[in-house]
Design an enzyme around this catalytic site. Structure first.
Site, PDB file in Angstrom:
ATOM      1  N   GLU A 182       9.711   1.238  10.453  1.00  0.00           N
ATOM      2  CA  GLU A 182      10.764   2.221  10.138  1.00  0.00           C
ATOM      3  C   GLU A 182      10.119   3.588  10.279  1.00  0.00           C
ATOM      4  OE1 GLU A 182      13.877   1.642   9.646  1.00  0.00           O
ATOM      5  OE2 GLU A 182      13.876  -0.523   9.347  1.00  0.00           O
ATOM      6  N   SER A 211       5.426   7.745   9.567  1.00  0.00           N
ATOM      7  CA  SER A 211       5.546   8.540  10.791  1.00  0.00           C
ATOM      8  C   SER A 211       5.357   7.670  12.027  1.00  0.00           C
ATOM      9  CB  SER A 211       4.490   9.644  10.775  1.00  0.00           C
ATOM     10  OG  SER A 211       3.206   9.063  10.742  1.00  0.00           O
ATOM     11  N   CYS A 270      14.228  10.887   6.504  1.00  0.00           N
ATOM     12  CA  CYS A 270      14.291  10.457   7.913  1.00  0.00           C
ATOM     13  C   CYS A 270      15.717  10.528   8.449  1.00  0.00           C
ATOM     14  CB  CYS A 270      13.725   9.056   8.065  1.00  0.00           C
ATOM     15  SG  CYS A 270      14.506   7.855   6.989  1.00  0.00           S
ATOM     16  N   LYS A 285       0.866  -1.178   0.000  1.00  0.00           N
ATOM     17  CA  LYS A 285       0.000   0.000   0.000  1.00  0.00           C
ATOM     18  C   LYS A 285       0.906   1.233   0.000  1.00  0.00           C
ATOM     19  CE  LYS A 285      -2.356   3.431   1.904  1.00  0.00           C
ATOM     20  NZ  LYS A 285      -1.664   4.520   1.225  1.00  0.00           N
ATOM     21  N   PRO A 286       1.094   1.854  -1.169  1.00  0.00           N
ATOM     22  CA  PRO A 286       1.987   3.015  -1.232  1.00  0.00           C
ATOM     23  C   PRO A 286       1.292   4.281  -0.713  1.00  0.00           C
ATOM     24  CG  PRO A 286       1.048   2.598  -3.389  1.00  0.00           C
ATOM     25  CD  PRO A 286       0.489   1.535  -2.476  1.00  0.00           C
TER      26      PRO A 286
HETATM   27  P1  NAP Z   1       2.733   8.754   7.150  1.00  0.00           P
HETATM   28  O1  NAP Z   1       1.809   9.901   7.105  1.00  0.00           O
HETATM   29  O2  NAP Z   1       2.874   8.011   8.415  1.00  0.00           O
HETATM   30  O3  NAP Z   1       2.237   7.770   5.980  1.00  0.00           O
HETATM   31  C1  NAP Z   1       2.911   6.568   5.692  1.00  0.00           C
HETATM   32  C2  NAP Z   1       1.921   5.569   5.123  1.00  0.00           C
HETATM   33  O4  NAP Z   1       0.885   5.346   6.079  1.00  0.00           O
HETATM   34  C3  NAP Z   1       1.252   6.046   3.848  1.00  0.00           C
HETATM   35  O5  NAP Z   1       1.081   4.947   2.995  1.00  0.00           O
HETATM   36  C4  NAP Z   1      -0.078   6.573   4.344  1.00  0.00           C
HETATM   37  O6  NAP Z   1      -1.109   6.490   3.395  1.00  0.00           O
HETATM   38  C5  NAP Z   1      -0.367   5.631   5.479  1.00  0.00           C
HETATM   39  N1  NAP Z   1      -1.263   6.259   6.457  1.00  0.00           N
HETATM   40  C6  NAP Z   1      -1.388   7.556   6.747  1.00  0.00           C
HETATM   41  N2  NAP Z   1      -2.322   7.767   7.682  1.00  0.00           N
HETATM   42  C7  NAP Z   1      -2.804   6.551   8.007  1.00  0.00           C
HETATM   43  C8  NAP Z   1      -3.803   6.102   8.923  1.00  0.00           C
HETATM   44  N3  NAP Z   1      -4.486   6.939   9.698  1.00  0.00           N
HETATM   45  N4  NAP Z   1      -4.031   4.791   9.000  1.00  0.00           N
HETATM   46  C9  NAP Z   1      -3.340   3.967   8.245  1.00  0.00           C
HETATM   47  N5  NAP Z   1      -2.408   4.314   7.333  1.00  0.00           N
HETATM   48  C10 NAP Z   1      -2.130   5.604   7.223  1.00  0.00           C
HETATM   49  O7  NAP Z   1       4.211   9.130   6.706  1.00  0.00           O
HETATM   50  P2  NAP Z   1       4.652   9.985   5.438  1.00  0.00           P
HETATM   51  O8  NAP Z   1       4.268  11.407   5.689  1.00  0.00           O
HETATM   52  O9  NAP Z   1       4.176   9.331   4.188  1.00  0.00           O
HETATM   53  O10 NAP Z   1       6.233   9.805   5.476  1.00  0.00           O
HETATM   54  C11 NAP Z   1       7.058  10.569   6.260  1.00  0.00           C
HETATM   55  C12 NAP Z   1       7.484   9.808   7.501  1.00  0.00           C
HETATM   56  O11 NAP Z   1       8.112   8.585   7.128  1.00  0.00           O
HETATM   57  C13 NAP Z   1       8.520  10.557   8.316  1.00  0.00           C
HETATM   58  O12 NAP Z   1       8.195  10.463   9.682  1.00  0.00           O
HETATM   59  C14 NAP Z   1       9.819   9.812   8.014  1.00  0.00           C
HETATM   60  O13 NAP Z   1      10.796   9.902   9.011  1.00  0.00           O
HETATM   61  C15 NAP Z   1       9.314   8.423   7.866  1.00  0.00           C
HETATM   62  N6  NAP Z   1      10.293   7.623   7.123  1.00  0.00           N
HETATM   63  C16 NAP Z   1      11.055   6.738   7.835  1.00  0.00           C
HETATM   64  C17 NAP Z   1      12.012   5.982   7.169  1.00  0.00           C
HETATM   65  C18 NAP Z   1      12.824   4.961   7.911  1.00  0.00           C
HETATM   66  O14 NAP Z   1      13.429   4.122   7.253  1.00  0.00           O
HETATM   67  N7  NAP Z   1      12.877   4.995   9.237  1.00  0.00           N
HETATM   68  C19 NAP Z   1      12.196   6.140   5.799  1.00  0.00           C
HETATM   69  C20 NAP Z   1      11.407   7.059   5.116  1.00  0.00           C
HETATM   70  C21 NAP Z   1      10.449   7.794   5.803  1.00  0.00           C
HETATM   71  P3  NAP Z   1      -1.647   7.804   2.624  1.00  0.00           P
HETATM   72  O15 NAP Z   1      -0.466   8.393   1.951  1.00  0.00           O
HETATM   73  O16 NAP Z   1      -2.629   7.241   1.683  1.00  0.00           O
HETATM   74  O17 NAP Z   1      -2.224   8.714   3.658  1.00  0.00           O
END
Ligand code: NAP
Length: 504
Positions: free
Chosen positions: A270, A249, A304, A195-196
């Site tokens: 992650e 996140s 990140c 699920k991207p």
């Molecule tokens: P995000 O808002 O947490 O979203 C990540 C994924 O979760 C997306 O596919 C999103 O889908 C889904 N999602 C969002 N809200 C959700 C909910 N309420 N219920 C279920 N799924 C949900 O994160 P992001 O803004 O895409 O990415 C940024 C974050 O990723 C940062 O915190 C960064 O540090 C972290 N990150 C960590 C690493 C690592 O390796 N540690 C690497 C890269 C990024 P939708 O897009 O459809 O909302």
């Protein structure tokens, strides 16, 4: 070059032309059980550089998410029964196609994500490297034998694939965050449902198109799009999904852990970071400032691993700030597709608001604005890089993952102080140290509560290393030989009743 004038697959006429060598790489339907599937609604995907629609993806119904899980479950038996050699061959065919289509995949990524074309090309190479690595490692997924404590018995372990794995990924690395998970899962014998992020689905769907061309069987690699909350809840609630690997996140990660508790899934997470970048007193300050700029502003700060808090010895503070300010003012903000651009747009308008909030909050609490906000911006989602000094722990820019081109510099007086300050966060993903005295480096390296510590190198990630964080930055590791742990079970067996005395 083929100009793709969508409607798809889709119905829209309000899209801009996307120029790809291979127009079929822009897929706008979900990919389930080897078929391209439409849901009940189209969702527009926009280019963050200009907010123009570049295409549509489909919003699946819950029953279709269930279909994807069922397809992955049905394919699991056959896929795990393939020899490791056979799975490796198919993964290498996928890898080769990723590199053959590098330019198209990179352009697609720039259009939906905004990063610069060079960064996108780098990500395609990085993403493909995991596919190659795990194709090779799959052949070496060894078990072990143990000297027996039980009479007439032989003891051993084998590593078995866990089953269907759900992979939920973010928008900042739309290709590599999928391949880093999927390659490990597929190589060990799992099937996956991906699920991207909604902002960047096309990179994921292009991966599915190429997986199909590589001959990966139907049901083994599925990509589903639509409402995040419904899809994630369905994946987490399903007993058929045995592993959940999430990158995103910390907030959403916690939610998914809660949702997965009922089915006791193997969860790897992650999550966010708040990386300290620590300059030691013996470091060349010009060199340190240059490295800190690279570590801060890669992927427009939406990384990140981005240096979130830059700690500098008080005696070198002014020199460092001057060098950092001079260097960062050379960075060009613009559309990532253009030559010479260093910083593309942020992912959306909310990200710009968050960046401005961080700056306003810091200034209200006594920070000094050294660089920022003076150049004309090319569009609404762009943000000029900012340098703040006199940053203190009560400021959001210190406490929160910035995820934008806002840099904060902090002076420190002793190694003990900087270790305490660097660890003063719920995050623990990555840390940078720049300096030469090995005793100081070692003290910091052991004292920092971060899963990855990079000394004198901005680049730290790659296929051979165990990527992952401590504390609320996550659970588990990706890449390296440890990457299999998240998708496999260790099965122990005791083969008793043997005649071990006679040597048999
Ligand atoms: P995000 O808002 O947490 O979203 C990540 C994924 O979760 C997306 O596919 C999103 O889908 C889904 N999602 C969002 N809200 C959700 C909910 N309420 N219920 C279920 N799924 C949900 O994160 P992001 O803004 O895409 O990415 C940024 C974050 O990723 C940062 O915190 C960064 O540090 C972290 N990150 C960590 C690493 C690592 O390796 N540690 C690497 C890269 C990024 P939708 O897009 O459809 O909302």
């Amino acid at each position: 070059m083929a100009a793709l004038n969508l409607p798809h697959e889709g119905k829209a006429n309000d899209v801009v032309l996307v120029h790809l060598e291979d127009a079929r790489l822009l897929r706008q339907l979900a990919y389930i059980n080897g078929k391209w599937v439409a849901g009940n609604q189209d969702i527009a995907v926009t280019n963050p550089a200009d907010d123009q629609v570049i295409g549509y993806v489909t919003a699946l119904k819950k029953s279709q998410v269930d279909n994807a899980i069922n397809a992955a479950e049905a394919a699991f038996g056959k896929w795990r029964a393939f020899s490791a050699e056979k799975r490796a061959e198919l993964l290498m065919a996928w890898h080769d196609l990723l590199l053959e289509n590098r330019e198209d995949l990179a352009r697609l990524m720039v259009l939906e994500q905004g990063k610069t074309l060079n960064e996108a090309r780098g990500e395609i190479d990085y993403g493909a490297s995991f596919v190659k690595w795990f194709a090779e490692e799959g052949r070496r997924a060894y078990g072990e034998t143990m000297p027996s404590h039980i009479a007439n018995a032989q003891l051993a372990t084998i590593r078995e694939p866990i089953g269907v794995a759900a992979l939920i990924t973010p928008w900042n690395f739309p290709n590599a965050m999928i391949t880093r998970k999927a390659a490990a899962a597929l190589a060990i014998g799992c099937t996956v449902v991906v699920k991207p992020a909604s902002e960047t689905p096309f990179s994921a769907l292009a991966l599915a198109e190429l997986a199909e061309r590589a001959g990966i069987p139907a049901g083994v690699f599925n990509v589903i799009t639509g409402d995040a909350a419904m899809i994630s809840a369905t994946l987490c609630a399903s007993d058929k999904v045995r592993a959940l690997s999430f990158t995103g996140s910390t907030r959403v990660g916690k939610l998914l852990l809660q949702q997965s508790a009922d089915t006791v899934k193997k969860c790897s997470m992650e999550l966010g970071g708040n990386a300290p970048f620590i300059v030691l007193p013996d470091m060349d300050i010009q060199e340190a400032a240059k490295a800190a700029i690279d570590a801060k502003f890669q992927t427009s700060g939406q990384d990140c691993l981005a240096a979130n808090r830059i700690f500098v010895p008080r005696e070198h503070y002014e020199e460092f700030v001057e060098a950092f300010a001079t260097g960062m003012q050379k960075l060009n903000v613009g559309n990532g597709m253009l030559n010479g651009v260093d910083i593309g747009p942020l992912i959306n308008h909310q990200a710009v608001e968050k960046a401005q909030m961080l700056v306003d909050d810091a200034l209200e609490k006594g920070a000094t604005l050294v660089v920022g906000n003076q150049k004309k911006l090319p569009g609404e989602n762009f943000f000029n890089p900012v340098l703040l000094t006199n940053v203190t722990p009560d400021m959001a820019v210190y406490r929160e993952e910035n995820f934008c081109p806002v840099a904060g510099v902090i002076a420190y007086d002793s190694l003990d102080d900087v270790i305490i300050a660097a660890n003063d966060t719920e995050y623990g993903l990555a840390a940078y140290i720049y300096g030469h005295d090995i005793r100081h480096i070692w003290k910091l390296m052991r004292g920092l509560d971060f899963g990855m510590v990079s000394v004198n190198s901005v680049k730290m990630t790659g296929h051979p290393i165990p990527f992952g964080g401590m504390k609320q930055s996550g659970l588990g590791r990706e890449g390296s030989r440890h990457g299999f742990d998240e998708y496999s079970e260790i099965k122990y067996y005791c083969l008793g009743g043997l005649d071990t005395a006679s040597g048999c």
